[in-house]
Design a protein around this motif. Structure first.
Motif, short mmCIF file in Angstrom:
data_model
loop_
_atom_site.label_atom_id
_atom_site.label_comp_id
_atom_site.label_asym_id
_atom_site.label_seq_id
_atom_site.Cartn_x
_atom_site.Cartn_y
_atom_site.Cartn_z
N ALA A 10 0.73 -1.00 -0.11
CA ALA A 10 -0.01 -0.07 0.01
C ALA A 10 0.85 1.35 0.13
O ALA A 10 0.48 2.34 -0.74
N GLY A 15 -0.29 2.60 -3.35
CA GLY A 15 -1.53 3.74 -2.87
C GLY A 15 -2.68 3.33 -3.73
O GLY A 15 -3.65 3.81 -3.66
N PRO A 42 -5.87 0.75 -4.16
CA PRO A 42 -6.61 -0.05 -3.65
C PRO A 42 -7.16 -1.19 -4.55
O PRO A 42 -7.15 -2.41 -4.21
N LEU A 63 -4.30 -3.78 -4.89
CA LEU A 63 -4.29 -4.61 -3.52
C LEU A 63 -5.28 -5.80 -3.62
O LEU A 63 -4.93 -6.79 -3.21
N ALA A 71 -9.00 -3.47 1.54
CA ALA A 71 -8.04 -2.59 0.80
C ALA A 71 -7.64 -1.36 1.13
O ALA A 71 -6.97 -0.44 1.18
N TYR A 127 -6.08 -0.48 4.47
CA TYR A 127 -4.51 -0.41 4.34
C TYR A 127 -4.22 0.78 3.68
O TYR A 127 -3.20 1.34 3.93
N VAL A 128 -5.01 1.37 2.65
CA VAL A 128 -4.62 2.68 1.81
C VAL A 128 -4.62 3.75 2.95
O VAL A 128 -4.03 4.71 3.00
#
Length: 665
Positions: A628, A632, A634, A637, A648, A651-652
């Motif tokens: 991430a 960056g 999602p 991911l 996702a 985490y971003v």
């Protein structure tokens, strides 16, 4: 004179039902709800004597033809004709077009002759194998062309004294009762209150030994002792023990086993401690075994050697003691195997049970097939008061997806965690006199979570909210006291691991299993639960892919060179270490590789493959969070790790919190 009068009274007996209600015809093709055996007697024959039955004209022609072929008398013709009409009446009562051959057992007499008549008339639905009803040889006619074995008589009860008659003996009364019927007149027993039994002094044969106790008034019960009828001059297959055998039994050398096919009278749990105390001074190699038992032990030993199963001595010793003490004539209870293994650390149970089950010599124990989490839940609920216990049980039922409305199904492991979190709270409430959750208010909920903080408070709050939401959904409470209860963020923000813990992580892995686990978690971010359920067929080294099963969905991992080499090394090591393993899962251990039940590896084993202070959850979060930080994105991911959109975005947001900030209006 008495016998003649008894027969005359039987001939004048009136029917209990009108003739039209005896064997009343049923609707053709209708399947009966209950199937009960009939008791057909001469009274039933007289009840249908004047009734027209379908198929009788065709059967009568066959009967006349057979009587002429074999020169049977008219008496034979009339006796067989009565039974044929009775069989046709039973066919109408069954509502079938053809008479089932198995129902011939209900006829009082002439079953073989009726079978031949119906078979030739085309009115018999013959069984897969022809049936024989009498021990005498059947006539050599073209109607019977297949040799049929004689009828096997199983152990049964005497109709008069209820004594058990051993199998193989004909008749439904024991020999003493047959003698009483020839010697004494039938009457009413003063003790058991049964009628139509041969009596002596007002007592039947079963109650006659208790007459003296009844006279002095010391026996007010009407029950009698269970008897087993053994004909004179026989032991029913039981071998008497000689003096030498009895002396050897005292030394633990010779033990009389239960005969083949003989059932236990009482099912009691064995105490193996005295047995082990007697056999400790003797080695398992010198215990006397029968030829069949010795071959069974040798086969088990060779199987263990071929599979390289651990605890070789434990398994052989357990099986040797079992077949020495219980024999191999009958199946062994699974409970006995586990009870024996629990008495000593030098004995093992599971491999022995699997071997006996494969040979059909094990009687399973249903109690050992229950889910351990379910047993824990039931035990925890059983100690609660009755109204509160019923409410908790309704909550568990709803979580299992069996409520008033369809919902998500949770496993017993998750339900056990929920109940374990609120078990202290329930104990506190019951100690203060609360017997139902309808009395719980918002003050009770706030008092329950007031002294808690952090993750402990979150667990208790989530469990309480799930409980009261379920009861409100099932309409067992009037209002939900946890409606305004703040829970907080359950998962929190993902965090990276310290660099000193990640440095040299692969160098610290000592086994191919630990290297594969670290590679799949630290590079491809697989959860620990998915690692345990990956199958060997999901790994394709030729294409360099690994397919992960996630319910109905599939997530494909494309292995890079390092993970491909580690997976190849693990497969080579597994084949060399356990060549006879049939476990379908990719990750196996010393205990699960050769287990015939094919279990998955334990969570403890996966934790032991990692160094200290390193967890599977931490490695996975660090890998996704690092990606991430790098991208960056999602969507990337989600495609790379197969995670959901919410995960996702979480985490971003942890990597770039400024992108998710809400601007004021």
């Amino acid at each position: 004179m008495a016998d003649w009068k008894r027969k005359l009274n039987q001939a004048r007996v009136c029917l209990d039902e009108p003739p039209g209600q005896v064997l009343k015809p049923a609707i053709r093709g209708q399947i009966p709800l209950f199937t009960l055996s009939r008791t057909l007697t001469a009274t039933t024959v007289r009840a249908i004597a004047d009734r027209p039955v379908s198929g009788w004209d065709r059967a009568r022609e066959v009967l006349v033809e057979m009587a002429g072929e074999h020169r049977f008398s008219r008496g034979w013709y009339y006796r067989v004709a009565e039974m044929v009409r009775l069989a046709l009446a039973v066919r109408e009562a069954e509502g079938t077009d053809l008479f089932p051959e198995a129902l011939l057992r209900e006829l009082p007499a002439r079953r073989d002759a009726v079978r031949l008549v119906l078979l030739r008339a085309g009115l018999l639905a013959d069984a897969p194998e022809p049936m024989r009803f009498y021990a005498a040889d059947q006539p050599s006619t073209p109607y019977i062309n297949v040799p049929v074995p004689g009828l096997t008589l199983t152990p049964r009860q005497c109709r008069d004294c209820h004594a058990w008659i051993p199998g193989g003996w004909r008749g439904f009364r024991c020999n003493p009762c047959k003698h009483w019927r020839e010697k004494y007149a039938r009457g009413w027993c003063q003790r058991c209150r049964r009628d139509d039994l041969p009596s002596r002094g007002g007592h039947c044969r079963g109650c006659h030994p208790y007459r003296l106790l009844d006279e002095v008034g010391s026996n007010s019960a009407r029950a009698t002792q269970l008897q087993i009828d053994l004909p004179a001059g026989t032991t029913a297959g039981v071998r008497p023990l000689t003096g030498d055998q009895l002396r050897r039994e005292d030394d633990g050398a010779g033990v009389p086993h239960i005969g083949q096919g003989q059932e236990a009278l009482f099912d009691m749990q064995r105490d193996w401690s005295p047995v082990l105390a007697r056999l400790d001074r003797r080695g398992t190699g010198v215990l006397p075994l029968s030829e069949k038992a010795r071959s069974l032990v040798e086969e088990f030993g060779q199987l263990i050697l071929d599979r390289r199963t651990p605890d070789y001595t434990k398994n052989i010793r357990t099986l040797t003691i079992l077949v020495h003490w219980l024999g191999v004539e009958n199946a062994i209870l699974e409970r006995d195997v586990h009870d024996l293994a629990s008495c000593s650390a030098t004995l093992a149970a599971k491999p022995v049970c699997q071997f006996l089950r494969s040979h059909g010599l094990l009687i399973g124990d249903p109690d050992r097939r229950q889910d351990v989490n379910l047993v824990w839940i039931q035990t925890a609920i059983s100690v609660l008061p009755v109204p509160l216990a019923s409410e908790i049980r309704a909550w568990v039922t709803l979580l299992r997806g069996q409520g008033r409305r369809e919902g998500d199904v949770r496993d017993y492991r998750s339900i056990r965690r929920y109940l374990a979190h609120i078990e202290p709270v329930l104990a506190t409430w019951t100690a203060t006199g609360v017997t139902t959750l309808r009395k719980i208010t918002t003050d009770h909920i706030e008092a329950a979570v007031s002294g808690l903080s952090g993750q402990e408070r979150q667990r208790v709050a989530v469990s309480l909210r799930s409980l009261f939401r379920a009861l409100k959904r099932e309409r067992m409470i009037f209002r939900d006291p946890t409606r305004q209860l703040p829970v907080g963020h359950l998962k929190g923000l993902p965090q990276s691991m310290r660099s000193d813990l990640l440095a040299g992580l692969m160098d610290q892995a000592k086994t191919p299993l630990s290297r594969l686990v670290i590679a799949l978690v630290a590079i491809h971010a697989l959860p620990g639960e998915e690692l345990r359920t990956i199958r060997t067929t999901d790994l394709n080294l030729a294409r360099g892919t690994l397919e992960v099963r996630r319910g109905m969905l599939r997530h494909t991992l494309y292995l890079e060179e390092f993970t491909h080499r580690v997976a190849s090394d693990w497969l080579a090591y597994r084949h060399h270490r356990w060549p006879a393993s049939t476990n379908p899962y990719l990750l196996v251990s010393q205990k699960t590789a050769l287990d015939q039940d094919h279990p998955v590896v334990s969570r403890t084993l996966l934790r032991m493959t990692l160094p200290k202070d390193v967890t599977l959850v931490g490695l996975r979060q660090d890998r996704i969070l690092n990606e991430a930080f790098t991208t960056g994105d999602p969507l990337k991911l989600m495609r790379l790790f197969g995670i959901t959109a919410q995960t996702a975005m979480r985490y971003v947001a942890a990597a770039y919190p400024e992108r998710t900030a809400r601007l004021p209006r």
